[in-house]
Design a protein around this motif. Structure first.
Motif, PDB file in Angstrom:
ATOM      1  N   PRO A  67       0.636  -1.543   0.456  1.00 24.43           N
ATOM      2  CA  PRO A  67      -0.313   0.215  -0.279  1.00 24.43           C
ATOM      3  C   PRO A  67       0.742   1.259  -0.082  1.00 24.43           C
ATOM      4  CG  PRO A  67      -0.061  -1.011   1.882  1.00 24.43           C
ATOM      5  CD  PRO A  67       1.251  -1.880   1.334  1.00 24.43           C
ATOM      6  N   TRP A  68       2.204   1.245   0.008  1.00 23.47           N
ATOM      7  CA  TRP A  68       2.984   2.232  -0.206  1.00 23.47           C
ATOM      8  C   TRP A  68       3.576   2.393  -1.222  1.00 23.47           C
ATOM      9  CZ3 TRP A  68       2.486   5.544   3.755  1.00 23.47           C
ATOM     10  CH2 TRP A  68       1.906   4.961   5.437  1.00 23.47           C
ATOM     11  N   THR A  69       3.308   1.951  -2.886  1.00 24.47           N
ATOM     12  CA  THR A  69       4.018   2.766  -3.521  1.00 24.47           C
ATOM     13  C   THR A  69       3.922   3.650  -4.078  1.00 24.47           C
ATOM     14  OG1 THR A  69       1.869   1.533  -4.791  1.00 24.47           O
ATOM     15  CG2 THR A  69       3.381  -0.229  -4.394  1.00 24.47           C
ATOM     16  N   ASP A  70       2.885   4.325  -3.869  1.00 23.69           N
ATOM     17  CA  ASP A  70       3.083   6.041  -4.226  1.00 23.69           C
ATOM     18  C   ASP A  70       2.842   6.319  -2.429  1.00 23.69           C
ATOM     19  OD1 ASP A  70       2.372   8.504  -4.532  1.00 23.69           O
ATOM     20  OD2 ASP A  70       0.836   8.129  -6.421  1.00 23.69           O
ATOM     21  N   LEU A  71       3.795   6.798  -1.931  1.00 26.79           N
ATOM     22  CA  LEU A  71       4.214   7.761  -1.013  1.00 26.79           C
ATOM     23  C   LEU A  71       3.133   9.020  -0.835  1.00 26.79           C
ATOM     24  CD1 LEU A  71       8.190   7.388   0.057  1.00 26.79           C
ATOM     25  CD2 LEU A  71       6.518   6.155   0.562  1.00 26.79           C
ATOM     26  N   GLU A  72       2.753   9.424  -1.709  1.00 23.14           N
ATOM     27  CA  GLU A  72       1.768  11.072  -1.365  1.00 23.14           C
ATOM     28  C   GLU A  72       0.406  10.328  -1.640  1.00 23.14           C
ATOM     29  OE1 GLU A  72       2.226  13.424  -5.205  1.00 23.14           O
ATOM     30  OE2 GLU A  72       4.404  13.778  -4.278  1.00 23.14           O
ATOM     31  N   ARG A  73       0.121   8.993  -1.190  1.00 22.97           N
ATOM     32  CA  ARG A  73      -0.947   8.172  -1.175  1.00 22.97           C
ATOM     33  C   ARG A  73      -1.399   6.980  -0.318  1.00 22.97           C
ATOM     34  NH1 ARG A  73      -2.203   8.519  -7.687  1.00 22.97           N
ATOM     35  NH2 ARG A  73      -3.700  10.273  -7.908  1.00 22.97           N
ATOM     36  N   PRO A  74      -0.752   7.413   1.750  1.00 17.60           N
ATOM     37  CA  PRO A  74      -0.799   6.482   2.438  1.00 17.60           C
ATOM     38  C   PRO A  74      -2.113   5.360   2.041  1.00 17.60           C
ATOM     39  CG  PRO A  74      -1.134   8.811   2.844  1.00 17.60           C
ATOM     40  CD  PRO A  74      -1.336   8.477   1.575  1.00 17.60           C
ATOM     41  N   PRO A  75      -1.760   4.547   2.733  1.00 12.65           N
ATOM     42  CA  PRO A  75      -3.419   3.673   2.856  1.00 12.65           C
ATOM     43  C   PRO A  75      -4.554   4.308   3.887  1.00 12.65           C
ATOM     44  CG  PRO A  75      -1.693   2.752   4.241  1.00 12.65           C
ATOM     45  CD  PRO A  75      -1.053   3.514   2.940  1.00 12.65           C
ATOM     46  N   LEU A  76      -5.477   4.095   4.114  1.00 11.56           N
ATOM     47  CA  LEU A  76      -6.132   4.341   5.146  1.00 11.56           C
ATOM     48  C   LEU A  76      -6.522   3.950   6.371  1.00 11.56           C
ATOM     49  CD1 LEU A  76     -10.086   4.705   3.054  1.00 11.56           C
ATOM     50  CD2 LEU A  76      -7.952   6.274   5.021  1.00 11.56           C
ATOM     51  N   ASP A  77      -6.300   4.242   7.399  1.00 13.09           N
ATOM     52  CA  ASP A  77      -5.804   3.273   8.953  1.00 13.09           C
ATOM     53  C   ASP A  77      -7.225   2.968   9.208  1.00 13.09           C
ATOM     54  OD1 ASP A  77      -5.601   2.826  11.279  1.00 13.09           O
ATOM     55  OD2 ASP A  77      -4.605   3.131  11.929  1.00 13.09           O
ATOM     56  N   SER A  78      -8.040   1.250   8.766  1.00 16.31           N
ATOM     57  CA  SER A  78      -9.242   1.012   9.189  1.00 16.31           C
ATOM     58  C   SER A  78      -9.754   0.962  10.370  1.00 16.31           C
ATOM     59  CB  SER A  78      -9.658  -0.589   8.342  1.00 16.31           C
ATOM     60  OG  SER A  78      -7.997  -1.473   9.108  1.00 16.31           O
ATOM     61  N   ALA A  79      -8.091   1.025  11.670  1.00 16.83           N
ATOM     62  CA  ALA A  79      -7.942   0.365  13.550  1.00 16.83           C
ATOM     63  C   ALA A  79      -8.570   1.678  13.778  1.00 16.83           C
ATOM     64  CB  ALA A  79      -7.237  -0.316  13.316  1.00 16.83           C
ATOM     65  N   ASP A 102      -5.693  15.036   3.128  1.00 21.70           N
ATOM     66  CA  ASP A 102      -5.570  13.676   3.493  1.00 21.70           C
ATOM     67  C   ASP A 102      -6.866  13.272   3.592  1.00 21.70           C
ATOM     68  OD1 ASP A 102      -4.113  11.714   6.275  1.00 21.70           O
ATOM     69  OD2 ASP A 102      -6.168  12.140   7.025  1.00 21.70           O
ATOM     70  N   ARG A 103      -7.200  11.798   3.393  1.00 18.05           N
ATOM     71  CA  ARG A 103      -7.891  10.945   3.141  1.00 18.05           C
ATOM     72  C   ARG A 103      -8.801  11.092   4.434  1.00 18.05           C
ATOM     73  NH1 ARG A 103      -7.934   6.216   0.406  1.00 18.05           N
ATOM     74  NH2 ARG A 103      -6.128   5.533   0.909  1.00 18.05           N
ATOM     75  N   GLN A 104      -8.401   9.942   5.478  1.00 15.70           N
ATOM     76  CA  GLN A 104      -8.716   9.574   6.211  1.00 15.70           C
ATOM     77  C   GLN A 104      -9.340  10.998   7.303  1.00 15.70           C
ATOM     78  OE1 GLN A 104      -6.950   6.871   7.857  1.00 15.70           O
ATOM     79  NE2 GLN A 104      -7.317   6.347   9.870  1.00 15.70           N
ATOM     80  N   THR A 105      -8.815  12.001   7.512  1.00 10.26           N
ATOM     81  CA  THR A 105      -8.796  13.204   8.118  1.00 10.26           C
ATOM     82  C   THR A 105     -10.226  13.603   6.874  1.00 10.26           C
ATOM     83  OG1 THR A 105      -7.357  13.771   8.756  1.00 10.26           O
ATOM     84  CG2 THR A 105      -9.698  15.479   8.375  1.00 10.26           C
ATOM     85  N   LEU A 106     -10.363  13.477   5.771  1.00  8.76           N
ATOM     86  CA  LEU A 106     -11.856  13.663   5.141  1.00  8.76           C
ATOM     87  C   LEU A 106     -13.161  12.376   5.012  1.00  8.76           C
ATOM     88  CD1 LEU A 106      -9.877  14.569   1.419  1.00  8.76           C
ATOM     89  CD2 LEU A 106     -10.825  16.127   3.077  1.00  8.76           C
ATOM     90  N   LEU A 107     -12.737  11.324   5.293  1.00 16.23           N
ATOM     91  CA  LEU A 107     -13.826   9.887   5.275  1.00 16.23           C
ATOM     92  C   LEU A 107     -14.171  10.339   6.636  1.00 16.23           C
ATOM     93  CD1 LEU A 107     -15.023   7.843   3.905  1.00 16.23           C
ATOM     94  CD2 LEU A 107     -12.644   6.463   5.333  1.00 16.23           C
ATOM     95  N   ARG A 108     -13.362  10.127   8.165  1.00 13.53           N
ATOM     96  CA  ARG A 108     -14.239  10.520   8.760  1.00 13.53           C
ATOM     97  C   ARG A 108     -14.769  11.095   9.238  1.00 13.53           C
ATOM     98  NH1 ARG A 108      -9.331  10.899  12.081  1.00 13.53           N
ATOM     99  NH2 ARG A 108      -9.102  12.977  11.567  1.00 13.53           N
ATOM    100  N   SER A 109     -14.391  12.997   8.573  1.00 14.59           N
ATOM    101  CA  SER A 109     -15.483  14.102   8.923  1.00 14.59           C
ATOM    102  C   SER A 109     -16.918  13.559   7.740  1.00 14.59           C
ATOM    103  CB  SER A 109     -14.799  15.355   9.131  1.00 14.59           C
ATOM    104  OG  SER A 109     -13.104  15.073   9.497  1.00 14.59           O
ATOM    105  N   LEU A 110     -16.409  13.391   6.978  1.00 12.16           N
ATOM    106  CA  LEU A 110     -17.691  12.950   5.668  1.00 12.16           C
ATOM    107  C   LEU A 110     -18.746  12.026   6.940  1.00 12.16           C
ATOM    108  CD1 LEU A 110     -17.490  12.421   2.347  1.00 12.16           C
ATOM    109  CD2 LEU A 110     -19.453  10.943   3.352  1.00 12.16           C
ATOM    110  N   LEU A 111     -18.405  10.984   7.156  1.00 13.39           N
ATOM    111  CA  LEU A 111     -19.671  10.345   7.900  1.00 13.39           C
ATOM    112  C   LEU A 111     -19.828  10.593   9.507  1.00 13.39           C
ATOM    113  CD1 LEU A 111     -17.306   6.624   7.361  1.00 13.39           C
ATOM    114  CD2 LEU A 111     -19.431   7.631   6.222  1.00 13.39           C
TER     115      LEU A 111
END
Length: 299
Positions: A24-36, A205-214
């Protein structure tokens, strides 16, 4: 005599700390989401969300949740994919995007106390929540092209950054949302597309966006279901029309059956339909169709 060195274990097909599949780190500008971390923040006592899963890749999160709904999955499950290879849009259009370049998710909803005839407001509710959240956090103006395309203005031109698709399955509504977050110009599927990054969003930051959206959706959904899905009493209609970029503009609507309607978009009615006034003054409610924003004629 030195003992022979034990053979090293083979790690064919493994990455990182022994996980299957591509890193999931093949593109360092696009880190994976932290599901936990997402579950710890969102799947909490007294909250709406009952489960949240993040998968590396799937065909379609809508199809996956639809199958789970038929198997009796309870209300408020969330399924997020880092990549989809068979994503679907409105009118069964297909699309895909690079891994971790956006938010690709589906929600399983069983709106208790809401008549089924008001389920059509759910894609509008998802769109309203998404536009409000992404606009606030990204410090952007995000509009909603009827019925539920997310739009931004890039270099003076309206461009699409996301959309919503809902469907019924197992007595539940499956609401799918796709948003381009860090898609680069060279990765755009069509020139009319864009991403939050290309629009100059302050936060991608997708983690921030997703958490706030939900969280935003859960709040609006609670108000809407408490009002039995009434778009007036819940405030949904006014919240949507305030962001709808289609209203007050000349439009061409491509209707089912290869028909076409041209006029001015003057309202969204209590059933979520777009009301188009033709040049003869007749008002036509449109429940389904592709809307094209027409540039006003310059005399």
């Amino acid at each position: 005599m030195t003992e022979p060195e034990a053979p090293r274990p083979r790690r064919s097909g493994l990455r990182g700390f022994g996980h299957d599949g591509p890193s999931p780190w093949t593109d360092l500008e696009r880190p994976p989401l932290d599901s936990a971390a997402l579950r710890a923040d969102l799947v909490v006592p007294g909250g709406l969300w009952t489960s949240l899963d993040v998968v590396t890749e799937t065909g379609s999160t809508n199809s996956d949740l639809a199958a789970r709904a038929k198997a009796g999955e309870p209300e408020a499950a969330v399924l997020v994919a880092e990549s989809q290879n068979a994503g679907r849009g409105r009118l069964d259009r297909r699309w895909s995007a690079p891994p971790r370049s956006g938010l690709f998710l589906s929600l399983l909803l069983r709106p208790e106390g809401v008549p089924m005839e008001r389920y059509g407001w759910l894609p509008i509710l998802v769109g309203t929540a998404a536009a409000a959240t992404l606009g606030r956090i990204g410090e952007l103006e995000i509009g909603l092209k009827w019925p539920n395309d997310l739009q931004v203005v890039v270099d003076g031109t309206e461009r699409k950054i996301g959309g919503i698709l809902t469907e019924l399955s197992g007595g539940a509504v499956i609401a799918g949302l796709g948003v381009n977050v860090t898609l680069r110009e060279s990765e755009l599927p069509v020139p009319a597309a864009a991403s939050l990054a290309l629009a100059g969003a302050k936060v991608t930051d997708r983690q921030t966006l997703l958490r706030s959206l939900l969280r935003e959706f859960a709040e609006l959904y609670g108000e809407w279901t408490a009002a039995a899905g009434d778009p007036h009493a819940s405030g949904l209609l006014s919240a949507y029309t305030a962001r709808c970029t289609t209203l007050g503009r000349p439009v061409r609507v491509l209707l089912p059956g290869a028909r076409e309607l041209t006029g001015e978009a003057v309202a969204v009615d209590g059933d979520g339909r777009l009301v188009v006034r033709t040049p003869d003054g007749t008002r036509h409610p449109v429940a389904a169709g592709d809307v094209v924003h027409v540039r006003p004629q310059v005399s």
